[in-house]
Design an enzyme around this catalytic site. Structure first.
Site, PDB file in Angstrom:
ATOM      1  N   HIS A  88       0.855  -1.179   0.000  1.00 29.76           N
ATOM      2  CA  HIS A  88       0.000   0.000   0.000  1.00 29.76           C
ATOM      3  C   HIS A  88       0.899   1.239   0.000  1.00 29.76           C
ATOM      4  O   HIS A  88       1.896   1.282   0.727  1.00 29.76           O
ATOM      5  CB  HIS A  88      -0.866  -0.070   1.262  1.00 29.76           C
ATOM      6  CG  HIS A  88      -1.817   1.066   1.451  1.00 29.76           C
ATOM      7  ND1 HIS A  88      -1.398   2.336   1.750  1.00 29.76           N
ATOM      8  CD2 HIS A  88      -3.168   1.113   1.387  1.00 29.76           C
ATOM      9  CE1 HIS A  88      -2.454   3.126   1.862  1.00 29.76           C
ATOM     10  NE2 HIS A  88      -3.537   2.404   1.644  1.00 29.76           N
TER      11      HIS A  88
ATOM     12  N   ARG B 177      -2.512   1.048  -4.497  1.00 29.18           N
ATOM     13  CA  ARG B 177      -2.420  -0.416  -4.452  1.00 29.18           C
ATOM     14  C   ARG B 177      -2.604  -0.944  -5.867  1.00 29.18           C
ATOM     15  O   ARG B 177      -3.235  -0.264  -6.692  1.00 29.18           O
ATOM     16  CB  ARG B 177      -3.544  -1.018  -3.582  1.00 29.18           C
ATOM     17  CG  ARG B 177      -3.455  -0.725  -2.116  1.00 29.18           C
ATOM     18  CD  ARG B 177      -4.496  -1.560  -1.368  1.00 29.18           C
ATOM     19  NE  ARG B 177      -5.611  -0.774  -0.877  1.00 29.18           N
ATOM     20  CZ  ARG B 177      -6.783  -1.301  -0.482  1.00 29.18           C
ATOM     21  NH1 ARG B 177      -6.994  -2.599  -0.574  1.00 29.18           N
ATOM     22  NH2 ARG B 177      -7.751  -0.525  -0.034  1.00 29.18           N
TER      23      ARG B 177
ATOM     24  N   LYS C 289      -6.017  -0.628  -8.049  1.00 30.50           N
ATOM     25  CA  LYS C 289      -6.904   0.383  -7.468  1.00 30.50           C
ATOM     26  C   LYS C 289      -6.815   1.653  -8.332  1.00 30.50           C
ATOM     27  O   LYS C 289      -6.104   1.692  -9.331  1.00 30.50           O
ATOM     28  CB  LYS C 289      -6.500   0.680  -6.018  1.00 30.50           C
ATOM     29  CG  LYS C 289      -6.796  -0.467  -5.060  1.00 30.50           C
ATOM     30  CD  LYS C 289      -8.203  -0.426  -4.475  1.00 30.50           C
ATOM     31  CE  LYS C 289      -8.320   0.653  -3.411  1.00 30.50           C
ATOM     32  NZ  LYS C 289      -9.693   0.721  -2.863  1.00 30.50           N
TER      33      LYS C 289
ATOM     34  N   ASP D 267      -5.004   8.420  -7.200  1.00 31.17           N
ATOM     35  CA  ASP D 267      -5.454   9.374  -6.178  1.00 31.17           C
ATOM     36  C   ASP D 267      -4.303  10.357  -5.955  1.00 31.17           C
ATOM     37  O   ASP D 267      -3.156   9.939  -5.778  1.00 31.17           O
ATOM     38  CB  ASP D 267      -5.788   8.598  -4.893  1.00 31.17           C
ATOM     39  CG  ASP D 267      -6.125   9.484  -3.686  1.00 31.17           C
ATOM     40  OD1 ASP D 267      -5.766  10.680  -3.681  1.00 31.17           O
ATOM     41  OD2 ASP D 267      -6.729   8.967  -2.739  1.00 31.17           O
TER      42      ASP D 267
ATOM     43  N   CYS E  70      -3.132  11.993  -3.566  1.00 29.91           N
ATOM     44  CA  CYS E  70      -2.264  11.936  -2.379  1.00 29.91           C
ATOM     45  C   CYS E  70      -1.083  10.997  -2.589  1.00 29.91           C
ATOM     46  O   CYS E  70      -0.035  11.166  -1.985  1.00 29.91           O
ATOM     47  CB  CYS E  70      -3.044  11.578  -1.116  1.00 29.91           C
ATOM     48  SG  CYS E  70      -3.528   9.851  -0.976  1.00 29.91           S
ATOM     49  N   TYR E  71      -1.245   9.999  -3.489  1.00 30.01           N
ATOM     50  CA  TYR E  71      -0.128   9.075  -3.736  1.00 30.01           C
ATOM     51  C   TYR E  71       0.970   9.723  -4.571  1.00 30.01           C
ATOM     52  O   TYR E  71       2.042   9.144  -4.729  1.00 30.01           O
ATOM     53  CB  TYR E  71      -0.630   7.767  -4.353  1.00 30.01           C
ATOM     54  CG  TYR E  71      -1.536   7.023  -3.403  1.00 30.01           C
ATOM     55  CD1 TYR E  71      -1.060   6.593  -2.164  1.00 30.01           C
ATOM     56  CD2 TYR E  71      -2.874   6.795  -3.700  1.00 30.01           C
ATOM     57  CE1 TYR E  71      -1.894   5.955  -1.263  1.00 30.01           C
ATOM     58  CE2 TYR E  71      -3.713   6.148  -2.803  1.00 30.01           C
ATOM     59  CZ  TYR E  71      -3.214   5.741  -1.584  1.00 30.01           C
ATOM     60  OH  TYR E  71      -4.036   5.109  -0.678  1.00 30.01           O
TER      61      TYR E  71
ATOM     62  N   ASP F 275      -8.437  14.347  -4.350  1.00 26.44           N
ATOM     63  CA  ASP F 275      -8.079  12.973  -4.696  1.00 26.44           C
ATOM     64  C   ASP F 275      -8.144  12.842  -6.221  1.00 26.44           C
ATOM     65  O   ASP F 275      -7.150  12.616  -6.902  1.00 26.44           O
ATOM     66  CB  ASP F 275      -9.079  12.065  -3.936  1.00 26.44           C
ATOM     67  CG  ASP F 275      -9.240  10.654  -4.489  1.00 26.44           C
ATOM     68  OD1 ASP F 275      -8.679  10.340  -5.545  1.00 26.44           O
ATOM     69  OD2 ASP F 275      -9.963   9.857  -3.847  1.00 26.44           O
TER      70      ASP F 275
ATOM     71  N   ASP G   9      -9.848  18.875   0.205  1.00 26.71           N
ATOM     72  CA  ASP G   9      -9.743  18.785   1.669  1.00 26.71           C
ATOM     73  C   ASP G   9      -8.302  19.071   2.062  1.00 26.71           C
ATOM     74  O   ASP G   9      -7.411  19.134   1.208  1.00 26.71           O
ATOM     75  CB  ASP G   9     -10.201  17.407   2.162  1.00 26.71           C
ATOM     76  CG  ASP G   9      -9.380  16.278   1.580  1.00 26.71           C
ATOM     77  OD1 ASP G   9      -8.174  16.229   1.862  1.00 26.71           O
ATOM     78  OD2 ASP G   9      -9.930  15.450   0.825  1.00 26.71           O
TER      79      ASP G   9
ATOM     80  N   HIS H  59      -5.606  16.205   1.125  1.00 31.77           N
ATOM     81  CA  HIS H  59      -5.203  16.118  -0.279  1.00 31.77           C
ATOM     82  C   HIS H  59      -4.505  17.387  -0.743  1.00 31.77           C
ATOM     83  O   HIS H  59      -3.628  17.336  -1.608  1.00 31.77           O
ATOM     84  CB  HIS H  59      -6.407  15.789  -1.171  1.00 31.77           C
ATOM     85  CG  HIS H  59      -6.794  14.338  -1.094  1.00 31.77           C
ATOM     86  ND1 HIS H  59      -7.770  13.880  -0.227  1.00 31.77           N
ATOM     87  CD2 HIS H  59      -6.311  13.251  -1.740  1.00 31.77           C
ATOM     88  CE1 HIS H  59      -7.869  12.565  -0.366  1.00 31.77           C
ATOM     89  NE2 HIS H  59      -7.001  12.157  -1.270  1.00 31.77           N
TER      90      HIS H  59
END
Lengths: 291, 501
Positions: B253, B311, B314, B317, B319-320, B389, B396, B399
Site C-alpha cells: 500500500h 495499491r 486500485k 489518487d 495523495c499518492y 483525490d 480537503d 489532499h
C-alpha cells in the site's frame, strides 16, 4: 435508559484562547465530547459512562481515546464481552474506513480467550458484510489475516473457498490475491498447484498485474527458477511475431533473459508500456553495468 | 479534432472480461481523459497552478477554522495544523509572527502532560499527531520565548515512545492500540528531528520494517510478532530472531510503503554503523529492486494522466503523488549516493532560472515526473481552491498538502550531497564524539538527514508552476528541517549556499 450527567461538568474542546485551524464543532458535539472528556479525567467507569461513550463513538469512531475508555469501562464493569462484539459490529458497518474498531475487536476477543474458547467462524458474518460494501476494504482484510494467524486457519477449507470466491467475483481484486498469497506461503507448500491455478487465471485475463505479481511472488517464495515460465510467457508475448497480448509477460521475459537478451525486451516495453519508459530505460542501464 | 491515438489515450484493456475493478477503472478513465492536456476544456485550469485560490483555501482553514464536517478530524488536530502550515511552505509563503505565535500556543495545548502529543486536548498521546505536531513546530516555532521549542517535553516523549515498544522491534501507535508502520515513521521522524534516537529505542526496528515488505515489493502495515520470538532470549536485547520469516501483514500500500521505506532510510545511519545485536545475525535488508518495480508500477497510464495508485488494481489518487512519487524520489537519492544512477547534467546557468513554457525532453528520473505534474495540475486542482483525490471530489486539507508535496517531489530532485555531509559531520569535535558512546550515532543521523539537498539545475516545471522543494524524509523544507535539528543537536550549521557546488 436516560442518564443524568449534570454533575459531571463539560471540558472545553479547544476554544478558550484564539486558536489556529480550529474545527467549528456543533454545540451538540461540544457538549457530548466535553462531558466525555470530563468523565474520562475522573476515570468514571459506570453504566452512564458506557451509554455516553456509545454516543461519542457513534459520532466519531476514530476517537481512539474513547475506545480506550470504553475498553476500561467494559472490563471494570465486567460487561458481557460477546455482547460487546455484537455492538462493535454495528459500529463497524457504519464506519468502513475506521482503524480503531478492528483493534478493539481483537482486544475483546483476546480477553474472551483468556477464560473460554472463541469460535473463529463467528467472525465471518461481520467481515462478509463489510466486504460486500467494499471488496478491497484494507482494514477488513488485515483483520482477516489476524484471524487466520490467531486461530491457525491457514489450511482451513472455508478460508481457501472464500478466497476463491472473491477472485471469481473480481479477478482483479488484489486484496484477495494478497490474502491467497498469505494463506499459501504460510500453509502447506503447494507450489505446482498454485502455479497451475494462476496460469489459468492469466490465460483468462492476461493484462492483470495482480495475478502476475502473485506468480512472481510464488517463484520467489519457493526459490524456483523463473526460466520455467519462458514458454508460457512467449504464448502471451510472441516477440518474434511482435504479437504482444500482455506487457507483464514481456516484463517476465526480460527478467528471464537478462542480462544480454533483455535489452530488446525492455525496449519493446518502452513501446507497450510507455508511461514507464524511464524505468525500462533504467533497467537497461543497470543491465549494462553488470555485464 | 484531437487524435487520441497520438496521445496514447488507450483505455486499460479488459481482455474481454470486465469485473468490478475494471468497471470502476473505466469510469475513472473517462473522467480523467476529459482533463487530459491535449483535450480542449472549458472548465479546466489549463495546467496553471492556481496559487492564489489554494492560498485562500489554506488561509480560510487557518484563520476562520474548519467547517463542521471536519469534526471527523477531532482526534487528528495536529494534522490539520501541519497540513495547512506545510501547504503554505510548499507554496513559498511564510506565516507572520502573530500567527506563528498562535500556532505554537495551539500546539503546546496538544502536548500530553506525560509526553507525546494528542489528537486533541484531553485525549491520549498518539504517535501520529506527535509527528504532525513536531513538524508544525519546525515550521512555526523557534528557539525564543514564544518559539515553543524549549517547551517540547523531549524526555517525556522518549519515555512515551519506549512505553509503546514491542518485543519484535515495532511500536504500538498509542496505548492499547494497533502496531502499524505509519506510527513507526511518525516516531522516527519526530525522534530524528528532536535528537532523541538511541540504540535502545530502535533496536530490532529495522528488522521489523524489513519484515513488512510484501511479495509485491511494496510494504504492508505490519508483520506478525509471534513468528519472530526467540526461544532463547538474552536479557536486554529484543526478543526477536531476525532470521525467522515473519509473514507480512496486509497488502502492499502506498501509504504504508512510504512510511516503512522512509523509516528504513532514516535508520540507515543506525543500520550501517551498529552491529546486529548478535554477531550471528545477518544485517537486515530490504529488496530495493522489487520496491522500485512496485513503486513505478503504481503510476497510472496516460489516460489516467500519470497519477499514482496506492495499491495494485486500485484507482489513482492525488495523495499518492507524495506517498508513492515521493518514495521514488527517495530511491533516486539512494541510487545517486551509491553512484548507481548517473547524476543529472546541470543545465547552463542562464537557462536555469528561466522557467520554460514547454517541457524539455530530457527526464532521467525513474518515473514520468512530467505526467505526474500534469495529473496534479489538470485533475488535482479544485476550481474553488484546494486540491483533491480526483475529480469530481471536493478539496480537503489532507489532499491539498499531499498533492502539493507530490508536485514538489516531481519538480525537484532532493538527494544526499556528499560534500554537504562531510561539512555536517565536521560539526562535531573528536572530543565531543568520545565523550558519550552514542554521540557518533547522533552525528551520523544528523549529517545524513541534513545532507539531502536539492541538486542544482535539475528542477523541472513549466511556467509559473514552481513550488518549493521539500525534504523527502520529513516533508518539511530543508530550511525548516535544518533549523530545528541545528537547535536540538546543538550545532551551528554551515551555510548551504557556499557548500553546494
Amino acid at each position: 435508559m436516560e442518564y443524568n450527567y449534570d454533575d459531571v461538568g463539560v471540558e472545553s474542546l479547544n476554544d478558550e484562547t484564539p486558536q489556529l485551524c480550529q474545527i467549528l464543532y456543533s454545540d451538540e458535539y461540544k457538549r457530548l465530547m466535553g462531558t466525555l472528556l470530563a468523565m474520562m479525567k475522573k476515570k468514571e467507569y459506570s453504566e452512564r459512562a458506557l451509554a455516553l461513550v456509545e454516543r461519542g463513538i457513534e459520532k466519531l469512531a476514530s476517537h481512539y481515546t474513547l475506545w480506550n475508555y470504553r475498553y476500561n469501562i467494559v472490563v471494570n464493569l465486567k460487561k458481557s464481552l460477546i455482547e460487546e462484539l455484537d455492538w462493535c459490529e454495528t459500529i463497524a458497518l457504519e464506519n468502513e474506513k475506521n482503524y480503531q474498531i478492528w483493534n478493539y475487536r481483537q482486544m475483546i476477543i483476546e480477553k474472551i480467550i483468556e477464560s473460554q474458547a472463541y469460535p473463529a467462524h463467528r467472525e465471518y458474518p461481520v467481515m462478509n458484510a463489510m466486504l460486500e460494501e467494499d471488496l478491497k476494504n484494507h482494514h477488513v482484510w488485515l483483520y482477516r489475516k489476524w484471524l487466520v494467524e490467531r486461530f491457525e486457519l491457514y489450511q482451513d477449507a472455508k478460508e481457501i473457498e472464500f478466497v476463491n470466491k472473491c477472485i471469481e467475483i473480481d479477478i482483479r481484486n488484489n486484496s484477495a490475491w494478497t490474502h491467497r498469497f498469505f494463506l499459501m506461503s504460510n500453509g502447506n507448500p503447494i507450489f505446482q498447484e498454485e502455479v497451475q491455478y494462476v496460469k489459468e487465471k492469466i490465460g483468462q485475463i492476461p493484462q492483470n498485474p495482480s495475478s502476475w505479481n502473485y506468480l512472481l511472488g510464488l517463484y520467489k517464495h519457493y526459490h524456483q527458477p523463473i526460466e520455467q515460465l519462458e514458454p508460457f510467457c512467449l504464448e502471451l508475448a510472441d516477440i518474434k511475431a511482435d504479437k504482444i497480448k500482455c506487457s507483464y509477460a514481456l516484463e517476465m521475459l526480460a527478467r528471464i533473459y537478462q542480462p544480454a537478451k533483455a535489452v530488446e525486451v525492455y525496449k519493446s516495453l518502452q513501446h507497450y508500456d510507455p508511461i514507464r519508459t524511464n524505468y525500462w530505460n533504467y533497467k537497461i542501464t543497470s543491465l549494462s553495468s553488470t555485464l | 479534432m484531437v487524435d487520441l491515438a497520438a496521445h496514447n489515450l488507450r483505455p486499460t484493456p479488459t481482455d474481454g472480461f470486465p469485473s468490478p475493478t475494471s468497471d470502476l477503472q473505466i469510469q475513472t478513465e473517462n473522467i480523467l481523459k476529459a482533463r487530459h492536456p491535449s483535450i480542449p476544456s472549458d472548465s479546466g485550469t489549463s495546467g496553471v497552478l492556481q496559487r492564489n485560490s489554494h492560498l485562500q483555501f489554506l488561509l480560510r482553514n487557518l484563520i476562520q477554522g474548519f467547517p463542521a464536517r471536519y469534526t471527523s478530524q477531532d482526534a487528528s488536530q495536529p494534522w490539520l495544523i501541519f497540513w495547512t502550515l506545510q501547504g503554505f511552505s510548499v507554496l513559498g509563503v511564510s506565516l507572520d509572527e502573530r500567527n506563528k505565535k498562535r500556532a505554537v500556543e495551539t500546539l503546546l495545548g496538544l502536548q500530553h502532560p506525560q509526553g507525546g502529543f494528542c489528537g486533541g486536548p484531553g485525549q491520549a498521546p498518539h504517535l501520529l499527531p506527535t509527528y504532525a505536531a513536531i513538524c508544525a513546530f519546525a515550521i512555526a516555532g523557534g528557539t525564543g520565548e514564544d518559539g515553543g521549542w524549549e517547551k517540547i517535553d523531549r524526555e517525556g516523549m522518549y519515555n512515551f515512545f519506549m512505553s509503546l515498544k514491542q518485543p519484535d522491534g515495532s511500536f504500538l501507535v498509542s496505548y492499547d492500540a494497533e502496531v502499524d508502520v505509519r506510527g513507526i515513521y511518525c516516531l522516527l521522524a519526530a525522534a530524528t528531528l528532536l535528537n532523541i534516537v538511541t540504540p535502545e529505542l530502535v533496536a530490532g526496528t529495522p528488522e521489523f520494517l524489513a519484515s513488512c515488505q510484501t511479495y509485491e515489493g511494496g510494504f504492508g502495515s505490519a508483520s506478525f510478532p509471534g513468528w519472530a520470538l526467540n526461544d532463547d532470549p538474552t536479557p536486554g536485547e529484543p526478543l526477536i530472531d531476525p532470521t525467522s520469516l515473519r509473514p507480512s501483514l496486509g497488502e502492499a500500500h502506498g501509504g504504508y510503503t512510504f512510511c516503512a521505506f522512509a523509516s528504513w532510510v532514516l535508520l540507515l545511519p543506525y543500520i550501517n554503523n551498529y552491529p546486529t545485536y548478535r554477531p550471528s545475525y545477518p544485517k537486515p535488508s530490504i529488496n530495493m529492486k522489487s520496491l522500485l518495480r512496485w513503486l513505478t508500477l503504481m503510476q497510472g497510464t496516460e489516460i489516467e494522466l500519470g497519477g499514482f495508485k496506492g495499491r495494485t488494481n486500485k484507482l489513482v489518487d492525488g495523495c499518492y503523488s507524495w506517498w508513492v512519487g515521493g518514495a521514488v524520489g527517495i530511491v533516486e537519492g539512494l541510487l545517486a549516493s551509491d553512484g548507481k544512477q548517473s547524476s543529472h547534467v546541470p543545465k547552463a546557468e542562464a537557462e536555469k532560472n528561466e522557467p520554460e513554457e514547454a517541457w524539455d525532453d530530457v527526464d532521467d528520473s525513474l518515473y514520468n515526473r512530467q505526467a505526474l505534474q500534469e495529473y496534479i495540475l489538470y485533475a488535482g486542482q479544485h476550481p474553488a481552491g484546494g486540491l483533491v483525490d480526483k475529480p469530481p471530489k471536493n478539496a480537503d486539507a489532507y489532499h491539498t498538502l499531499y498533492d502539493l508535496s507530490g508536485l514538489s517531489a516531481a519538480q525537484h530532485r532532493v538527494i544526499p550531497n556528499e560534500s554537504r555531509k562531510k561539512e555536517l559531520l565536521a560539526c562535531w569535535t573528536e572530543e565531543e564524539l568520545s565523550k558519550d558512546k552514542i554521540e557518533p550515532l547522533r552525528q551520523e543521523l544528523f549529517a545524513f538527514a541534513l545532507s539531502w539537498l536539492e541538486e542544482e539545475g535539475t528542477s523541472k516545471f513549466t511556467g509559473s508552476n514552481r513550488v518549493n522543494a521539500t525534504h523527502p524524509l520529513f516533508n518539511l523544507t530543508v530550511t525548516h528541517s535544518e533549523a530545528m535539528m541545528a537547535h536540538f543537536y546543538n550545532r551551528k550549521v554551515p551555510s548551504r549556499y557556499k557548500a553546494s557546488k
